[in-house]
Structure formats: structure tokens, C-alpha cells
Design a protein around this motif. Structure first.
Motif, PDB file in Angstrom:
ATOM      1  N   SER A 169       0.799  -1.233   0.014  1.00 33.55           N
ATOM      2  CA  SER A 169       0.050   0.001  -0.058  1.00 33.55           C
ATOM      3  C   SER A 169       0.715   1.143  -0.033  1.00 33.55           C
ATOM      4  N   ALA A 170       0.247   2.313  -0.628  1.00 31.84           N
ATOM      5  CA  ALA A 170       0.940   3.504  -0.691  1.00 31.84           C
ATOM      6  C   ALA A 170      -0.038   4.580  -0.638  1.00 31.84           C
ATOM      7  N   SER A 196      -7.516  10.450   4.372  1.00 29.46           N
ATOM      8  CA  SER A 196      -6.515   9.639   3.906  1.00 29.46           C
ATOM      9  C   SER A 196      -6.894   8.941   2.503  1.00 29.46           C
ATOM     10  N   GLY A 197      -5.783   8.749   1.650  1.00 27.78           N
ATOM     11  CA  GLY A 197      -6.089   8.146   0.339  1.00 27.78           C
ATOM     12  C   GLY A 197      -5.010   6.910   0.140  1.00 27.78           C
ATOM     13  N   HIS A 198      -5.236   5.910  -0.280  1.00 29.68           N
ATOM     14  CA  HIS A 198      -4.315   4.781  -0.511  1.00 29.68           C
ATOM     15  C   HIS A 198      -4.744   4.103  -1.591  1.00 29.68           C
ATOM     16  N   TRP A 199      -3.343   3.423  -2.257  1.00 30.98           N
ATOM     17  CA  TRP A 199      -3.513   2.562  -3.372  1.00 30.98           C
ATOM     18  C   TRP A 199      -2.823   1.354  -2.881  1.00 30.98           C
ATOM     19  N   HIS A 200      -3.514  -0.117  -3.246  1.00 32.50           N
ATOM     20  CA  HIS A 200      -3.054  -1.270  -2.713  1.00 32.50           C
ATOM     21  C   HIS A 200      -2.883  -2.123  -4.007  1.00 32.50           C
ATOM     22  N   HIS A 201      -1.786  -3.171  -3.996  1.00 31.84           N
ATOM     23  CA  HIS A 201      -1.531  -4.049  -5.130  1.00 31.84           C
ATOM     24  C   HIS A 201      -1.531  -5.471  -4.354  1.00 31.84           C
ATOM     25  N   GLY A 241      -8.067   0.557  -4.384  1.00 35.70           N
ATOM     26  CA  GLY A 241      -8.044   1.862  -3.438  1.00 35.70           C
ATOM     27  C   GLY A 241      -8.733   2.095  -1.945  1.00 35.70           C
ATOM     28  N   THR A 242      -8.446   3.133  -1.074  1.00 35.88           N
ATOM     29  CA  THR A 242      -9.255   3.095  -0.176  1.00 35.88           C
ATOM     30  C   THR A 242      -9.103   4.854   0.223  1.00 35.88           C
ATOM     31  N   ALA A 243     -10.189   5.333   0.567  1.00 36.68           N
ATOM     32  CA  ALA A 243     -10.431   6.708   0.887  1.00 36.68           C
ATOM     33  C   ALA A 243     -11.140   6.813   2.423  1.00 36.68           C
TER      34      ALA A 243
END
Length: 144
Positions: free
Chosen positions: A45-46, A63-68, A101-103
Motif C-alpha cells: 500500500s502507498a 486519507s487515500g491509499h492505493w493497494h496492490h 484503493g481506499t479513501a
């Protein structure tokens, strides 16, 4: 300190391993025998977290994150009908994809010493091409 604003980058990795025990259905010859199943998830995650303190005792954040996902994208169950135990079949679960993604947003209210109590409430939305989820967390803490 009230009025403070901060922007914090976050990088992380999560690992999850889940096992589902084998089981047998009841109900005669057409009942299923389902094998043990294992699901492994390893994802990166970033993202960024923005914090603002309008008061010494109050913190607001977004917050906002991208996950792989690097490991399993879905779960597969191997089963057999009890009366035909030599013939098994596999049922594939929904493919959740590799990227999501998460917000989120939330607030945290704390009382200073000597009480040192706090209340936190946050909301998180997860989204991808194939699914979405909503999560609300609330916590009350007391330090002594």
C-alpha cells in the motif's frame, strides 16, 4: 498545538493467511465433502494522510491509499458429492483483482492529562473494478 496541519506519506505491506477446515454436509448421498482450503494475501500500500488540529484536543484527518495484491486474487473450493467421492470439482470464487484503493476520513478527540481519555471515529471506503466496501470504526481509549 491547535491549528497544526500535517501531510504524512505512508508505505506498507500486509500479509494474511486464512484456512478453512474441511467439512461434510449432512443430507444423504448428494451431500458434499469440501476439502481444506487456504487463502494467502500479500499486498502493498502507498498513500497519504492529511491531519488538521483545529483544537489541542481535536484532530481531523483524511486519507487515500492505493493497494496492490501479489498473492491470491480469489478462493477456490474443491468438493465432491459423497456418493461419488472419486469425482471432485472446483468452484472458483469471485476474482477480486490486483489493485484497489481506499479513501477515509475521521476525527479523534482526546482529553489531556490527568484524564487521558479519547474517542475516535473513522470511515473507510474501499473500491476496485470488481467490488466496494464501507467500514466504520469507533473506539474509546483510557490511559492509566
Amino acid at each position: 498545538m491547535s491549528g497544526g496541519f500535517s501531510l504524512r506519506p505512508e508505505l506498507g505491506f500486509d500479509y494474511l493467511s486464512a484456512k478453512m477446515k474441511h467439512y461434510r454436509e449432512s443430507g444423504g448421498d448428494l451431500a458434499l465433502n469440501v476439502d481444506l482450503e487456504r487463502y494467502d494475501s500479500f499486498r502493498s500500500s502507498a498513500g497519504l494522510v492529511a491531519n488538521w488540529r483545529p483544537l489541542d484536543t481535536l484532530r481531523l484527518f483524511v486519507s487515500g491509499h492505493w493497494h496492490h495484491e501479489f498473492a491470491d486474487k480469489n478462493v477456490a473450493l474443491r468438493s465432491a458429492i459423497r456418493s461419488l467421492d472419486t469425482m471432485s470439482f472446483t468452484t472458483e470464487g469471485r476474482n477480486l483483482g490486483r489493485d484497489s484503493g481506499t479513501a477515509g476520513l475521521g476525527l479523534e478527540w482526546t482529553l489531556p492529562a490527568p484524564l487521558e481519555m479519547g474517542l475516535s471515529l473513522d470511515y473507510m471506503r474501499t473500491f476496485s473494478k470488481t467490488y466496494s466496501s464501507n467500514e466504520i470504526n469507533a473506539s474509546f481509549t483510557v490511559h492509566f
